[in-house]
Design an enzyme around this catalytic site. Structure first.
Site, short mmCIF file in Angstrom:
data_model
loop_
_atom_site.label_atom_id
_atom_site.label_comp_id
_atom_site.label_asym_id
_atom_site.label_seq_id
_atom_site.Cartn_x
_atom_site.Cartn_y
_atom_site.Cartn_z
N ASP A 62 0.88 -1.16 0.00
CA ASP A 62 0.00 0.00 0.00
C ASP A 62 0.92 1.21 0.00
OD1 ASP A 62 -1.67 2.12 0.48
OD2 ASP A 62 -2.67 1.23 2.23
N TYR A 164 -8.30 16.09 -10.21
CA TYR A 164 -7.62 15.33 -11.26
C TYR A 164 -6.59 16.20 -11.96
CZ TYR A 164 -7.46 11.99 -15.23
OH TYR A 164 -7.07 11.09 -16.19
N THR A 199 -8.34 -0.65 -20.49
CA THR A 199 -8.26 -1.24 -19.16
C THR A 199 -9.59 -1.94 -18.85
OG1 THR A 199 -9.11 0.76 -18.10
CG2 THR A 199 -6.71 0.59 -18.39
#
Length: 270
Positions: A62, A164, A199
């Site tokens: 992580d 973003y 994807t």
């Protein structure tokens, strides 16, 4: 446990780490580099369950946890002694696009959920910074290596939401400034823009008509482009720059897995 013979064999190969290799673009890059002959390490929170060949060394991590990131690099140092290529692809923020029945991804900045900042800025930009720092400590003594940060056109125009754009612009600025500091060591740093990549999430969305896949790229295509850049003897001339993957592919004659040549998107296209 890696024995001395295996370690010596690893040192004859180019060693690559791809973060966020569990799925999507990261998984495709890992597969592309493996096919190109790299010794590939892949990290991610769900890497142990990822659909990857056994030849890719999986390191559960992580990247929000600095001690777990440090353990990834220590494992590579222990097993190989060096790192030649880092591709920062770990990224958060695409999770929970729909919350409470509402599509929050495109909400104005004052209505964005706080977890999206954490996913993009911490699991994305900060994770790339920390990984790059570890990689630089391994690369600078050898004056050898390449760092690639996966970014996108949101750095240059509003796409989706403000967070973003901030995250991608920060990634490109990080690339530019890291390149300045690594230039004396001959280590290039590049921001690489994929196009529309097939994807898992994009393929699912395409079923509802959200995407036209006619000009899309396979995830492995980006790995092929990364390999071409790694072997470019003149790459230092482009350190610190933003490169469009499909444009690089055309320059080096790189084709997608189906033999196609995806078009290079421009700012106007997106």
């Amino acid at each position: 446990m890696i024995n001395d013979g295996e370690r010596r064999e690893a040192q004859t190969e180019n060693v690559a780490l791809v973060t966020g290799a569990s799925r999507g673009v990261g998984r495709g890059i890992a597969l592309g580099l493996l096919a190109a002959g790299f010794r590939v390490y892949g990290s991610g929170r769900s890497i142990e369950q990822a659909d990857l060949p056994r030849e890719i060394r999986r390191l559960r991590c992580d990247h929000l946890q600095d001690e777990e990131t440090a353990a990834v690099f220590e494992a590579i140092r222990s097993e190989c002694g060096s790192l030649d290529l880092l591709v920062n692809c770990a990224w958060g923020g695409y999770e929970k696009m729909v919350e409470g029945g509402a599509f929050t991804w495109a909400a104005p900045f004052w209505e964005q959920p706080p977890h999206r900042w954490t996913g993009m800025m911490d699991a994305g930009v900060r994770a790339a910074f920390v990984c790059s720092a570890h990689a630089a400590r391994m690369m600078t003594p050898r004056h050898r290596g390449l760092i690639i940060n996966i970014s996108f056109w949101a750095a240059q125009r509003h796409l989706g939401n403000t967070i973003y754009g901030i995250a991608k612009a920060a990634t490109d600025k990080m690339t530019s400034d890291m390149a300045v500091e690594l230039r004396p060591f001959g280590i290039p740093v590049i921001s690489l823009y994929p196009g529309l990549v097939r994807t898992e999430s994009v393929l699912a969305a395409a079923k509802s008509g959200m995407f036209d896949l006619s000009t899309s790229e396979s995830p492995e295509f980006i790995g092929r482009v990364v390999n071409a850049l790694f072997h470019d003897p003149n790459l230092m001339a482009r350190t610190g720059q933003v490169l469009v993957a499909a444009a690089v592919a055309k320059e080096f004659g790189v084709l997608d897995v189906d033999g196609s040549s995806p078009p290079a998107l421009t700012l106007g296209d997106v």
